[in-house]
Design a protein around this motif. Structure first.
Motif: not given
Lengths: 290, 290
Positions: A120-123, A125, A224-227, A230-232
């Motif tokens: 999840l950190m990779a997806m 950060p 993710s990036g500048t978005t 993002q929910r996990f």
């Protein structure tokens, strides 16, 4: 590997986890059990490619070092989070010298939850991950409760309240003549319980409450990036020793593969590829899972 | 690595994914962008440790081979599930010869979902995993709908019905003079739609529906050892290109690390350790995540 190409695996320690490892080994198509050694057995005759260390967590370092020095790879479920990295460094040196592999903290937390947290950190950060445990029995808190004077038997349940905050529901069976209010006061003052919302409940029988169910509710909201946003979420409801034993057996496979690749040393779950945990050939697994 | 120790990364292709990679790269503390190359640009001057291939999926094999032959490692999000293993075999040979690494199918499915499916197999080897997608736009189905005669623009939404079964909600903006019933009949007969429950809806503007949100609901009930009813669930609700770009950028890091270890070849996500995807040093990450 034996002449039949099956991985030879021994079990050291025969409590809940040792028994679960035995069951998982019996269902593994690529492994064979070479022996089960109780906690204080003589290990001189132990032969195996991999030893599964199912001893109490504080004894793991000694057993791991002993096996590794004999060139036997090890898997354990050492669970004292703050000491994991130091154990890894210590066992890595021994394992490299002996040309063996040690996979440490191979349970579900630390273990597979750690792998999911890293993914999840990779997806995403940036952000926050909350790991919520339970409802289920905390081994550490149960042991701490049992150590209170006047407690005959205890069970400390972990109840998730969200954002990594937990309530402790502590059930106690008292020694004859013990006073509940005295026990309760001592328990609430114990460092294991002083920092969480804790409820102490007297029951006539702890055995009647015995249940090895546990759970995890792990959530991350991140970027993710500048978005943003993002929910996990990862959830599980499981039999605790059965999952721990299965993860350890799957990791025995990874240990053997790392030996084959001469990548000797000590590894935590986040350093292993998921594929290396699975039986069967690369092509079949990649076609089925990717 | 450059003299400043940052990983040099180039982007090839500048659609949704290329732009998302650019954003993810800008936030990566350990990387620098060396250039963005549009789809048909001349690549002769491209210099990088890793090239992110953001071209249409069918063109990935050609670009990957071209870069690898020059010793430039690659990351792509090739998403034709049935062809992934063959692509891996083909690129592995090229990468090994050129001493480079190719990480293929590095998105979220195939990609991080694959890693989670493999982890769940290691945790409960017997059982069923269902991957439910959406609600969100299917790229493949949208392209298929756009190709129907009389369709000016289209959007095919994937709606999860559970147990891996999906409904297709297809929104179409018609060419002037096109008959909706004719378009609908042709679309429902198309092989992309003939096997699922599909609803076709005429709208005045596809642009008004534009939204890159997507989701996954992945469930497994399985057996750890001999213990049944172990239940696992992974959910996410995400911006699709942002997550894909972030996963690709994280994989550029893994490619560079594999090169450093001289483990040249081609890899899918299930063959990478989660740790290798993260910036920062081993000790900090292990202490924080395990």
């Amino acid at each position: 590997m034996t002449t039949n190409n099956k991985l030879k695996v021994a079990i050291i320690g025969y409590g809940n986890i040792g028994k679960a490892c035995e069951e998982a080994l019996a269902t593994a198509p690529d492994m064979e059990l070479t022996g089960i050694y109780h906690h204080n057995d003589n290990l001189d005759n132990l032969t195996a490619d991999v030893a599964l260390l199912c001893v109490p967590t504080r004894e793991v370092p000694v057993y791991a070092e002993k096996m590794l020095r004999r060139g036997i790879s090890t898997v354990d479920s050492f669970d004292i989070h703050g000491q994991i990295f130091d154990l890894r460094q210590k066992l890595a040196a021994v394992a490299k010298e002996a040309k063996a592999v040690s996979i440490i903290s191979a349970g579900w937390d630390p273990g597979t939850d750690s792998a999911i947290r890293a993914l999840l950190m990779a997806m995403a950060p940036k952000g926050l991950t909350y790991t919520n445990f339970g409802p289920g029995r905390s081994m550490g808190h149960t042991v701490a409760a049992k150590a209170i004077a006047g407690v005959k038997n205890a069970l400390s349940m972990t109840i998730p309240l969200g954002t990594g905050i937990h309530r402790r529901m502590v059930y106690v069976e008292l020694e004859e003549g013990a006073q509940f209010e005295t026990v309760k006061k001592a328990l609430l003052a114990d460092d294991y319980f002083a920092h969480d919302e804790t409820h102490v409940i007297e029951v006539p029988s702890i055995d009647a409450l015995n249940n090895v169910a546990h759970g995890v509710h792990l959530v991350r909201s991140g970027v993710s990036g500048t978005t943003h946003n993002q929910r996990f979420e990862f959830n599980m409801e499981i039999n605790n020793p059965a999952l721990t034993g299965q993860v350890m057996v799957s990791c025995a496979r990874a240990a053997a593969r790392l030996c084959t690749e001469q990548r000797y040393g000590a590894y935590t779950l986040i350093e292993l590829s998921p594929l290396s945990l699975l039986p069967g050939d690369e092509e079949t697994n990649i076609r089925a899972l990717v």
